[in-house]
Design a protein around this motif. Structure first.
Motif, PDB file in Angstrom:
ATOM      1  N   ALA A 114       0.837  -1.201   0.000  1.00  0.00           N
ATOM      2  CA  ALA A 114       0.000   0.000   0.000  1.00  0.00           C
ATOM      3  C   ALA A 114       0.874   1.255   0.000  1.00  0.00           C
ATOM      4  O   ALA A 114       0.574   2.239  -0.686  1.00  0.00           O
ATOM      5  N   ILE A 115       1.969   1.212   0.753  1.00  0.00           N
ATOM      6  CA  ILE A 115       2.850   2.392   0.781  1.00  0.00           C
ATOM      7  C   ILE A 115       3.500   2.589  -0.575  1.00  0.00           C
ATOM      8  O   ILE A 115       3.591   3.714  -1.078  1.00  0.00           O
ATOM      9  N   VAL A 116       3.939   1.508  -1.178  1.00  0.00           N
ATOM     10  CA  VAL A 116       4.538   1.648  -2.508  1.00  0.00           C
ATOM     11  C   VAL A 116       3.511   2.259  -3.458  1.00  0.00           C
ATOM     12  O   VAL A 116       3.815   3.164  -4.239  1.00  0.00           O
ATOM     13  N   ALA A 117       2.254   1.787  -3.353  1.00  0.00           N
ATOM     14  CA  ALA A 117       1.234   2.282  -4.277  1.00  0.00           C
ATOM     15  C   ALA A 117       0.993   3.774  -4.092  1.00  0.00           C
ATOM     16  O   ALA A 117       0.948   4.526  -5.061  1.00  0.00           O
ATOM     17  N   TYR A 118       0.857   4.202  -2.847  1.00  0.00           N
ATOM     18  CA  TYR A 118       0.518   5.609  -2.604  1.00  0.00           C
ATOM     19  C   TYR A 118       1.728   6.528  -2.729  1.00  0.00           C
ATOM     20  O   TYR A 118       1.585   7.671  -3.129  1.00  0.00           O
ATOM     21  N   PRO A 199      -3.414  15.043  12.865  1.00  0.00           N
ATOM     22  CA  PRO A 199      -2.552  16.207  13.037  1.00  0.00           C
ATOM     23  C   PRO A 199      -2.609  17.100  11.801  1.00  0.00           C
ATOM     24  O   PRO A 199      -2.858  16.631  10.695  1.00  0.00           O
ATOM     25  N   ALA A 200      -2.419  18.399  12.053  1.00  0.00           N
ATOM     26  CA  ALA A 200      -2.413  19.323  10.927  1.00  0.00           C
ATOM     27  C   ALA A 200      -1.333  18.900   9.947  1.00  0.00           C
ATOM     28  O   ALA A 200      -0.274  18.409  10.338  1.00  0.00           O
ATOM     29  N   GLY A 201      -1.617  19.067   8.712  1.00  0.00           N
ATOM     30  CA  GLY A 201      -0.613  18.725   7.712  1.00  0.00           C
ATOM     31  C   GLY A 201      -0.582  17.251   7.370  1.00  0.00           C
ATOM     32  O   GLY A 201       0.255  16.818   6.587  1.00  0.00           O
ATOM     33  N   PHE A 202      -1.504  16.479   7.934  1.00  0.00           N
ATOM     34  CA  PHE A 202      -1.568  15.057   7.575  1.00  0.00           C
ATOM     35  C   PHE A 202      -2.078  14.960   6.151  1.00  0.00           C
ATOM     36  O   PHE A 202      -3.142  15.463   5.824  1.00  0.00           O
ATOM     37  N   ARG A 203      -1.304  14.326   5.313  1.00  0.00           N
ATOM     38  CA  ARG A 203      -1.689  14.261   3.914  1.00  0.00           C
ATOM     39  C   ARG A 203      -1.605  12.837   3.414  1.00  0.00           C
ATOM     40  O   ARG A 203      -0.816  12.041   3.896  1.00  0.00           O
ATOM     41  N   VAL A 204      -2.429  12.542   2.437  1.00  0.00           N
ATOM     42  CA  VAL A 204      -2.285  11.305   1.682  1.00  0.00           C
ATOM     43  C   VAL A 204      -1.833  11.752   0.300  1.00  0.00           C
ATOM     44  O   VAL A 204      -2.470  12.601  -0.310  1.00  0.00           O
ATOM     45  N   PRO A 205      -0.737  11.215  -0.174  1.00  0.00           N
ATOM     46  CA  PRO A 205      -0.223  11.728  -1.446  1.00  0.00           C
ATOM     47  C   PRO A 205      -1.139  11.381  -2.604  1.00  0.00           C
ATOM     48  O   PRO A 205      -1.916  10.433  -2.539  1.00  0.00           O
ATOM     49  N   GLN A 206      -1.050  12.171  -3.627  1.00  0.00           N
ATOM     50  CA  GLN A 206      -1.744  11.852  -4.880  1.00  0.00           C
ATOM     51  C   GLN A 206      -0.809  10.948  -5.657  1.00  0.00           C
ATOM     52  O   GLN A 206       0.209  11.382  -6.182  1.00  0.00           O
ATOM     53  N   PRO A 207      -1.104   9.650  -5.697  1.00  0.00           N
ATOM     54  CA  PRO A 207      -0.114   8.737  -6.259  1.00  0.00           C
ATOM     55  C   PRO A 207      -0.021   8.808  -7.779  1.00  0.00           C
ATOM     56  O   PRO A 207      -0.988   9.163  -8.457  1.00  0.00           O
ATOM     57  N   SER A 208       1.128   8.473  -8.278  1.00  0.00           N
ATOM     58  CA  SER A 208       1.342   8.421  -9.719  1.00  0.00           C
ATOM     59  C   SER A 208       2.339   7.324 -10.020  1.00  0.00           C
ATOM     60  O   SER A 208       3.344   7.180  -9.332  1.00  0.00           O
TER      61      SER A 208
END
Lengths: 229, 269, 229
Positions: A114-118, A199-208
């Motif tokens: 999942a980490i590799v994917a995101y 927490p503020a700034g928690f993000r999920v990357p836009q994967p590519s």
């Protein structure tokens, strides 16, 4: 009590007398049949007796079932003192050749995937930082073996670590058109998968998974896995 | 098994009154409450009196407020909207307005209620079907029949090498789970890497030969100074170590002036 | 070469003619029976045809099997467009015995499931609109976990919300051959509660779990189990 169920049996038991009249099975026989079919392992006579109506003659029921199924594609066998349905032995050649059961991924491997994917392109150190534990090399090797993860290139930082990304086979298996379709933070929240205060700034990357290398990636040497460089 | 669904009403202490029971706790939101009230009219949902329904709802909310029950905001929003609808139904229709006609609003509300009612009925029908694992069973799947330990289905099917399985839900749950854990993890500082005096002395002893000519100390340290994060610890430990070696008569040191570079020469010894 | 197996059938097929002569099953029927018995999941007609002797009439074989098993303790059912043996529904109380009832779905989860089934493809906002409450997060997560609901794609509207639909496992669990067989679907359609004029520009089409995306859906997942393109 048994309420009439809505399940669509292909052929409802016909209640009119027919030439099969003599073959209409007794309640105990039907139950024995269902128990043997539903048991994950062979059932002993005692186990059967415990679930059948009191006073059932287990031996007689088994003999009747055995006779009934004798000419058919499945049959009643007695193994290690217990009874079970098995496919008829003469059909074995036609039945063999089933594909082996798919292997389930371990949680560690699934998380790594999942980490590799995101987060692709991602290095092993970055995966470890997100997971908060050191990733066994085994997880990544296994993922490479699945064909869902590939080596992309090398990050242009000290040590030149290898970067990982997902493959088209990954998209195929998980039914995704593109990794960009992986749910974002809002959707993960909407699914109830992420809850509570973040927490503020928690993000999920836009994967590519764009195959083109990033500015900070170097190509892998052609011969990386094909002998000496 | 924990109830997986959170109810969004917060009034567990509703007082039961014999005549008029106000208990929001059993309802899943205002639409559910409206549907229950509509059912009390005991007519086909297609023919309920919306006006009567609106009045019942408003009376219910009024009673709940009199009892000081805490009502979720959406009950009040619905009450406000229904009060507006009631005024539209009671007053003569304005000749032309930007708002939709009152009849359309009534129709839309009635349709929503019927649709929710229909889905309720459908859910009940689904629930009542003969369900796999509850009413019908697949081969080997009847519960409580595993009478021969060690010879279960698992023992009979050899898990060999083969394709891999995983679902998109597994994947998303794994990702969300660890990101959530990570988000709450306490901050921890990585321990700073230190080059100890012992390590420094061992390295310098190895490098400085007895016949070396004057050489800048930094030349010997060059391989260790590449990592900017370690420069301070490398310099400090190397200085301590080289001073110790000088005191023991193993090396000679030279520095032209304060803060100039230090040169080292090995001594025979 | 069907070597004689070591498994002892309790009753060897008798080769003398008997009163059952008319019931001696064909080789194709025996094999179909064994395949269905041995398969870990329901088998489609295509999957059966691939393993049966060339030219076998799968539909006819299934009808024959269904008729044969109709009065018995196990029966042939058609679920999710495929065939499987299942225990007879009227035996459920005797089969369950003292085993605990499987986990019950909450009312909210069951309603959410019904909305997904009858209104698919459907977005979370639409589910909430129908239920009139904004808390279907946990329900959707739970339903995804059961494997009965899947992410289908993204609606081509602002925000590109994910659309949900049901899976073959849903059909299997509820004993349905296709979503068109949902109970009461005709009534709901007749009342205009599935299609038809709906308030606030709401568009609820006839339910379909057809993996092919609607005109207003963008690809995200195709069928979860879709093979490589």
């Amino acid at each position: 009590m048994a309420r009439r169920s809505a399940v669509a049996l292909l052929h409802e038991p016909s209640r009119e007398p027919s030439r099969d009249e003599a073959e209409i099975p007794s309640a105990a026989l039907r139950l024995a049949e269902a128990l043997l079919f539903g048991a994950p392992a062979p059932l002993s006579a005692a186990a059967l007796a415990a679930r059948l109506p009191p006073g059932s003659d287990v031996e007689a029921l088994m003999a009747e079932l055995a006779r009934f199924y004798a000419p058919r594609g499945i049959g009643l066998v007695r193994v290690a003192g217990a009874y079970a349905f098995r496919t008829a032995p003469d059909l074995a050649p036609a039945l063999r050749g089933e594909a082996p059961e798919p292997r389930k991924l371990s949680r560690a491997a699934l998380e790594t995937l999942a980490i590799v994917a995101y987060h692709q392109p991602v290095t092993r150190a970055e995966i470890e930082e997100i997971r908060g534990v050191s990733t066994s090399k085994g997880s990544l090797d296994l993922l490479l073996e699945t064909g869902w993860v590939r080596l992309r290139g090398r990050r242009r930082t000290p040590g030149r670590p290898v970067t990982y990304g997902t493959t088209p086979a990954f998209l195929d298996h998980f039914g995704l058109d593109a990794v960009a379709d992986l749910p974002g933070l809002d959707e993960l929240k909407g699914l109830g998968l992420i809850e509570g205060r973040l927490p503020a700034g928690f993000r999920v990357p836009q994967p590519s998974d764009d195959p083109a290398l990033r500015a900070d990636e170097d190509p892998l040497p052609e011969a990386d896995d094909a002998g000496p460089a | 098994m924990a109830q997986p669904v959170a109810f969004d009403e917060g009034a567990p202490d509703a007082e039961a009154e014999p005549a008029f029971t106000v208990d929001v706790d059993g309802f899943e939101g205002p639409l559910d409450l409206l549907l229950a009230l509509a059912r009390r009219q005991k007519v086909d949902l297609a023919r309920i009196s919306i006006l009567a329904l609106v009045e019942q709802y408003l009376a219910f909310i009024e009673e709940a407020r009199r009892l000081r029950l805490e009502l979720a905001a959406d009950y009040l929003v619905m009450a406000a909207w229904l009060a507006y609808l009631k005024s539209r139904l009671l007053l003569p229709e304005p000749p032309r307005g930007p708002e939709p006609a009152a009849d359309d609003l009534v129709g839309a509300l009635a349709l929503r209620l019927r649709r929710l009612g229909a889905i309720r009925a459908a859910a009940a029908m689904l629930e009542g079907r003969a369900r796999l694992g509850r009413d019908v069973f697949a081969r080997g799947a009847v519960p409580g029949l595993d009478t021969a330990p060690g010879r279960g289905a698992a023992a009979e099917t050899r898990p060999g090498p083969g394709p891999f399985a995983g679902t998109i839900h597994d994947l998303l749950a794994a990702y969300a789970g660890q990101r959530r854990r990570g988000a709450r993890a306490p901050v921890s500082l990585a321990p700073r890497a230190v080059w100890s005096v012992v390590e420094a002395r061992a390295a310098l002893e190895r490098m400085i030969g007895p016949r070396d000519d004057w050489t800048a100390l930094d030349v010997y340290l060059a391989p260790y100074l590449a990592d900017p994060g370690r420069r301070a610890t490398v310099r400090a430990s190397a200085l301590s170590a080289i001073l110790e070696l000088a005191r023991e008569g193993r090396v000679a040191l030279r520095q032209e002036r304060p803060f100039a570079r230090i040169s080292v020469r090995g001594l025979e010894g």
